[in-house]
Structures are given as C-alpha cells and as structure tokens.
Scaffold this active site. Sequence first.
Site, PDB file in Angstrom:
ATOM      1  N   SER A  80       0.794  -1.234   0.000  1.00  0.00           N
ATOM      2  CA  SER A  80       0.000   0.000   0.000  1.00  0.00           C
ATOM      3  C   SER A  80       0.822   1.276   0.000  1.00  0.00           C
ATOM      4  CB  SER A  80      -0.963   0.002   1.193  1.00  0.00           C
ATOM      5  OG  SER A  80      -2.063  -0.836   0.939  1.00  0.00           O
ATOM      6  N   LYS A  83      -0.061   3.758  -2.641  1.00  0.00           N
ATOM      7  CA  LYS A  83      -1.057   4.822  -2.478  1.00  0.00           C
ATOM      8  C   LYS A  83      -0.424   6.207  -2.339  1.00  0.00           C
ATOM      9  CE  LYS A  83      -4.652   1.889  -0.381  1.00  0.00           C
ATOM     10  NZ  LYS A  83      -3.989   0.583  -0.263  1.00  0.00           N
ATOM     11  N   ASP A 173      -9.834 -12.388  -2.553  1.00  0.00           N
ATOM     12  CA  ASP A 173     -10.211 -11.072  -2.019  1.00  0.00           C
ATOM     13  C   ASP A 173     -11.585 -10.616  -2.493  1.00  0.00           C
ATOM     14  OD1 ASP A 173      -7.833 -10.926  -0.685  1.00  0.00           O
ATOM     15  OD2 ASP A 173      -6.917  -9.429  -1.983  1.00  0.00           O
ATOM     16  N   SER A 327      -6.029   3.127   4.618  1.00  0.00           N
ATOM     17  CA  SER A 327      -5.497   2.380   3.476  1.00  0.00           C
ATOM     18  C   SER A 327      -6.609   1.731   2.644  1.00  0.00           C
ATOM     19  CB  SER A 327      -4.506   1.304   3.951  1.00  0.00           C
ATOM     20  OG  SER A 327      -3.622   0.948   2.912  1.00  0.00           O
ATOM     21  N   ASN A 328      -7.487   2.577   2.112  1.00  0.00           N
ATOM     22  CA  ASN A 328      -8.669   2.102   1.398  1.00  0.00           C
ATOM     23  C   ASN A 328      -8.335   1.789  -0.060  1.00  0.00           C
ATOM     24  OD1 ASN A 328     -11.241   2.154  -0.072  1.00  0.00           O
ATOM     25  ND2 ASN A 328     -12.101   2.753   1.904  1.00  0.00           N
ATOM     26  N   ASN A 329      -8.346   0.508  -0.409  1.00  0.00           N
ATOM     27  CA  ASN A 329      -8.000   0.083  -1.769  1.00  0.00           C
ATOM     28  C   ASN A 329      -8.980   0.600  -2.816  1.00  0.00           C
ATOM     29  OD1 ASN A 329      -5.860  -1.307  -0.700  1.00  0.00           O
ATOM     30  ND2 ASN A 329      -6.710  -3.343  -1.037  1.00  0.00           N
ATOM     31  N   HIS A 379       0.882  -8.054  -6.670  1.00  0.00           N
ATOM     32  CA  HIS A 379       2.243  -8.522  -6.391  1.00  0.00           C
ATOM     33  C   HIS A 379       3.160  -8.263  -7.580  1.00  0.00           C
ATOM     34  CE1 HIS A 379       2.225 -10.770  -2.506  1.00  0.00           C
ATOM     35  NE2 HIS A 379       0.930 -10.670  -2.690  1.00  0.00           N
ATOM     36  N   THR A 439       1.698   2.963   5.637  1.00  0.00           N
ATOM     37  CA  THR A 439       2.070   1.559   5.817  1.00  0.00           C
ATOM     38  C   THR A 439       1.615   0.736   4.616  1.00  0.00           C
ATOM     39  OG1 THR A 439      -0.003   1.084   6.951  1.00  0.00           O
ATOM     40  CG2 THR A 439       1.859   1.764   8.314  1.00  0.00           C
ATOM     41  N   GLY A 440       2.097  -0.490   4.550  1.00  0.00           N
ATOM     42  CA  GLY A 440       1.672  -1.383   3.481  1.00  0.00           C
ATOM     43  C   GLY A 440       1.845  -2.836   3.884  1.00  0.00           C
ATOM     44  N   SER A 443       0.684 -10.284   1.314  1.00  0.00           N
ATOM     45  CA  SER A 443       1.352 -11.519   1.693  1.00  0.00           C
ATOM     46  C   SER A 443       2.845 -11.458   1.357  1.00  0.00           C
ATOM     47  CB  SER A 443       0.699 -12.694   0.961  1.00  0.00           C
ATOM     48  OG  SER A 443       1.346 -13.894   1.269  1.00  0.00           O
TER      49      SER A 443
END
Length: 489
Positions: A80, A83, A173, A327-329, A379, A439-440, A443
């Site tokens: 993230s 962003k 997801d 952190s809204n995707n 990824h 932050t981010g 996996s």
Amino acid sequence: MSSRCKYYMLIITIMVITASIPSIKVNAMDGHEILAQQINQLINNDPALNGAIAGISIRSAADGKIIYDHQGDVRLRPASNMKLITAAAALNILGENYTFVTEVLTDGPMKKKTLNGSLYLKGKGDPTLLKSDFDQIAVEIKKHGIKKINGNIVGDDTWYDDVRYSLDLPWSDEMTHYGAQISALTASPTQDYDAGSVKVVVQPATRKGDKPIVKMTPKTNYLKIVNHAVTGAEESKKNITIERVHAKNTITIKGTIPIKEKPEQDWIGVWDPTRYAMSLLKQSLTEHGIQVTGKLKTGMVPDTAKMLTTHHSIPLSELLVPFMKLSNNVHAEILIKEMGKVKGKGSWENGLKVLNSELVKFGVNPKTLVLRDGSGVSHVNLIPANQLSQLLFAVQKEKWFSSYLQSLPVAGVPEKMIGGTLRNRLNDPLVRGRVKAKTGTISTVSSISGYVKTKSGQTLIFSILLNNLLEDTKGKKVEDRMLTIIANQ
C-alpha cells in the site's frame, strides 16, 4: 621466477594499491555513519530478514540528499505504499477541492404528482455515498411534488468502464471490502467509506444455544443473511466466520460465539455495487412515501433526460483522510479511473498511463517502475525505495502538501482518523507522534514510507520496503526498530 613467486608478488602489489585508496563509507553520507552502522547491524542480525530483501532509502527533507541507501534502486513490491503515488498524482490532476458528482434525472413528464417515466441515477465515481445521502436525494425528489414514479429506477455506471477488478487482484479477495468491485455507481456503509461493501456485526444471544444476533449496515434487503452460527457457553472459543457466496449476495455466518463475548464484525464486499446503490435509492424513496412501480435496471441516461437533483461528495482533501489513514483500496482504484476519465477514459489502463506521465513532475523515473493498480494490492507492482523517497521529497513544494501530509497515519496516536494504521505502533514516547507515514501489507510484504522528526530536530524522509518475508508482522517489528533508530538521531 616461479609461478608461485609471481602469484605472491601480485598479491603484495594489490595490497599496496588498495592501502593507498581512501576508505569508503558504504551506505552513509555526510556524517551519518552511526545511523548507517545501526541500521546495517539491524539488517544483518535480525532473523526476520533472513532470506528476505530490504530496500531502504533515507533522505534529508531539506535538500533531498540521500543520507542512507541499502538496495535503494532495487525494484520491490510496495504494497500500500503505492497509495503515496496515487494520492500525489490525484491531488496534482484533480485538485484538493475536487468532488465526485452523482446525478438524478428523469425522461418522463409529471402529472398529478406522478412521474410517468424512469428515474436515472448516474454515478460519477463517488465512493462516499451513504444511505443517508440516498435519503436526502429522496427528500429532494419529493420537493418536486413527486409521490409516485410510474417507471423504473435505472442505474448508469458508464462514467467508468465495466471492468470490476484490477488485473492482479487475488480471487480470494473478492468478498472482502478491500477487494470490492469498482463501479462509478456505488455506496458505503459508514463514514470510513468502504465503498461497495456492507458492515456485518455478529453478537451473542442472551441464551446459550440460540443463534447470535446479526446486524447489517446499511439495513438492506439487497443481501441475504444465512445464520448457521450458535451462541456458545462462556468458556467456549470464538470461531465465527462471515463469508459471501461467490457471485451472489448471500452472506453465510458459521461458528460459535461465547455468550458474553464482544461482537465479531467484518466488512463484506457486495456483488454488483451498481445495483446495490440503486436498491438503496429505491429503499429511501419508499421510506419517504414515494411509490416506485418499476424495477431496477441498468442503462445509460438518454440525451433528453432532465436533471432533478445532484449530490456532491466531500472534497478530495477530506477524502484523503480515510483513504490514506485506513489504506482504502477501493478509493485508490477509483482515483486511478477518475484520473483516466479526466484525460479521456475511466479505465485502469488509461488511468495508469496518466499516473506515469504525472510522476515525471516529481522527479520520479517511470522507467524504473512497474505499476499495475493504484492500491498496491498487486504482487506485480515494483518500485525502488529511492523513487518513493524522491516522490516524498518533491511533493513538499506542492500547494496541496499540507493535505497530503495530514492524510498520513501518525505513529502511536490512538484516534482512528489520526493514527490510522499506525495507531497501535511506535508507542515509545521517544517516537510517538514523530512519524507520519503510509504503511503497506500484502502476503510476504511489509512497507512503510514517510517523514520522521528526529531528536535533533531535523526532518528525514524514509522508505522501507521489505519483501519475501515469512511473517509480515515480524517485518513490522523490524520497521519499528529501524524507525526508532532514525528518530533518535
């Protein structure tokens, strides 16, 4: 002379030449050797980084000069931290005061308080529409004297293309709020603005063995709840699951929740957010005494339609707070499509082209990046830490920088819309409140980039990208230790 003697003479010559070369301070510049030594020691000795890759870039906020670099030019997955790029480009292209508009139109005449035609709800990307906003739209329609709509509710989401998921979104997801479908017409459950989702709360019943109580926000019949869960004994273990069935709007709840346990809650992405928004409008119309005889349909607003009312979102400067703090995707992907629409077409492909062209203005080299979405969920995204720190240096001169900086989570501050994703981290009094950063997490990846006020009073810019981790939570502990070192310079 024997070959062995020649070999020894060569070694001696190399040693003499090497001794005459001034010593080189690896990774450290301008007297920051202690900082470099401490970070290098952490990188080399922390077991969480065994087999992992760390890209680290630290700059002076005053002049942009790099003072520490560890694999800063290596392309890594940013999660993230992507962003940071999306937000900067959106502010530059759209502006701080930009709002998303939702339009309500009709193609029919009104006679005796009856609208003889369809009501069109045209979405233009607003991710902040709440049930209360649909209520207000209903009030505005009623002001026109309309008590009956003898036609359909038609949703128009053609402001963007019809691709609902970004290229690399994991299939797992799909049901989550952070993987919700992207539509130009959508709705949010709360003022966190998790567009395209509903909030589900499961709380224990008052008697053991009974089904727990399930509450959904907003209250809507668009989704069906199937409750297979049970209220367990006080000493039982909580193991509640809340899942939506693929390609349907059925939410199934299973498991056990102890009788005195705190409620379990989750945000679930809906299937087809366009129809979700339309259903909320129809519900609001009914609740305000306006009868609708027709059905919910999708289509385009005809050229002959007349405007009844419009609704404007909060400005982008305010939207940035839930977008970046939480952190809204979905916000990120909507902004990508909106930037694309401003320049022609509301698609990921066009939006990312616009994004890349905008980055040059911040001194970022797009040729060093691989960008596949706006949120960082992919990824395949690849960004060097030095490019992120360069962006953070360059944006300081922009007129919208205060809004950008205010949107970043603040370390150790418990208030949700201030501390954001850092509200439970870096609580040490020496660091608390001195780190403002994005932050981010995906996996095997953890990242953090932003600004830190050091003990000596200077502001440093940093980007820490950790890839190939076995546990991202341990990666965050490494980040926190690293930031503590930086803050105490």
